[in-house]
Design an enzyme around this catalytic site. Structure first.
Site, short mmCIF file in Angstrom:
data_model
loop_
_atom_site.label_atom_id
_atom_site.label_comp_id
_atom_site.label_asym_id
_atom_site.label_seq_id
_atom_site.Cartn_x
_atom_site.Cartn_y
_atom_site.Cartn_z
CB CYS A 86 2.86 1.89 3.62
SG CYS A 86 4.32 1.17 2.84
CG HIS A 194 4.63 2.28 8.09
ND1 HIS A 194 3.54 1.49 7.83
CD2 HIS A 194 5.50 2.04 7.09
CE1 HIS A 194 3.73 0.80 6.73
NE2 HIS A 194 4.92 1.12 6.25
CD GLU A 196 1.20 1.93 10.50
OE1 GLU A 196 1.29 3.15 10.28
OE2 GLU A 196 1.54 1.06 9.66
#
Lengths: 222, 77
Positions: A86, A194, A196
């Protein structure tokens, strides 16, 4: 496997990134943007999501000129691994470690939702844990994720198999539905979605786990 | 002394904000707005004697991303 996560004023996914890397078995150290050196013996550096320096001037522009950015560049240039997610992808584009740029979403709105993606290449430590063409869902949350590059750059990315992830249903106007790209040596990955935020059942999905396991596993045995 | 830097998206790079402004102008009844490009203006207050070459270096290093943007410098009094 030793990893560092860079932290800028306005980073907000740094802790998520550390949790995801640690869950995969990495030894993780956060590094503040004013430091000019990375810890010794580092295998990879993660540049997390967020709004570094308030997105002033251009997303990632000021972070890309911070003291730690010089060390990041040196790490990448000696063949170190780098993951930018990002805002981290925007920072890597601004440093020139990845080609192209991220501009305002074509629909002008901040887009925040689970996003279906296709894994376009398994030829990287980041994507080796997936099947080629596999569909995965990672969350996206960005205002400036519209990937642009000149025709020659796009042709090179396609020709060299450096498009790592493509959107299924383009959310932001990105050229060729590109969601993530690899460097020429395939050791630097930048992507807007994302991974994560998709490593725990509580996140609503765990499609990101394979990325971190593959990355940590590959560098552990390297 | 002052310098004014105008940063614009390069021709050929779609400007979603300019497009939105163009649509809004049309909705207000302004016919014939064929294109809108939105950029930014950066005013610099500089020490006497700062050269245009130095301002150009500022643009290349930070103020503009030359992958997608072009810039114009006006050196003022």
């Amino acid at each position: 496997m030793k990893a560092a996560v860079l932290v800028f004023p306005g980073s907000n996914c740094d802790r998520d990134m550390m949790v995801a890397l640690r869950a995969a078995g990495a030894d993780v150290t956060p590094v503040w943007h004013k430091d000019s050196d990375l810890p010794a013996g580092l295998d990879m550096v993660a540049v997390p999501g967020g709004f570094s320096f308030g997105d002033y001037l251009r997303c990632g522009a000021i972070a890309a000129k911070s003291p730690i950015a010089g060390a990041l560049r040196a790490h990448a240039e000696r063949g170190g691994y780098v993951l930018g997610v990002c805002n981290g992808f925007q920072v890597l584009a601004e440093t020139g470690l990845l080609p192209g740029a991220l501009i305002r979403n074509a629909g002008l709105k901040f887009v925040c939702k689970p996003q279906a993606l296709r894994v376009e290449t398994t030829d990287s430590v980041f994507t080796a844990g997936y099947r080629a063409g596999q569909e995965v869902t990672y969350p996206i949350a960005h205002h400036d994720g519209n990937y642009v590059a000149d025709a020659g750059t796009l042709a090179a990315l396609e020709g060299e198999g450096r498009v790592a992830f493509r959107y299924i249903g383009n959310p932001n106007g990105s050229a060729a539905d590109i969601a993530g790209v690899l460097s020429a040596n395939r050791r630097v990955l930048g992507l807007m979605p994302h991974p994560e935020r998709a490593v725990d059942a509580g996140h609503g999905g765990t499609d990101g786990t394979a990325l971190f396991r593959s990355l940590v596993g590959a560098l552990e045995t390297a | 002394m002052k310098a004014t830097v105008t940063v614009m998206l390069k021709q050929g790079v779609l400007d979603p904000q300019g497009e939105a402004v163009r649509h809004a102008l049309g909705a207000l009844g302004f016919d014939g707005v064929e294109g809108v490009r939105q950029g930014k203006v950066i005013e610099l207050d500089l020490a006497e004697g700062t050269t245009e070459e130095t301002v150009r270096a500022m643009c290349d290093k930070l103020l503009a991303n030359t992958v997608i943007e072009s810039y114009r410098i006006e050196m003022g009094a």
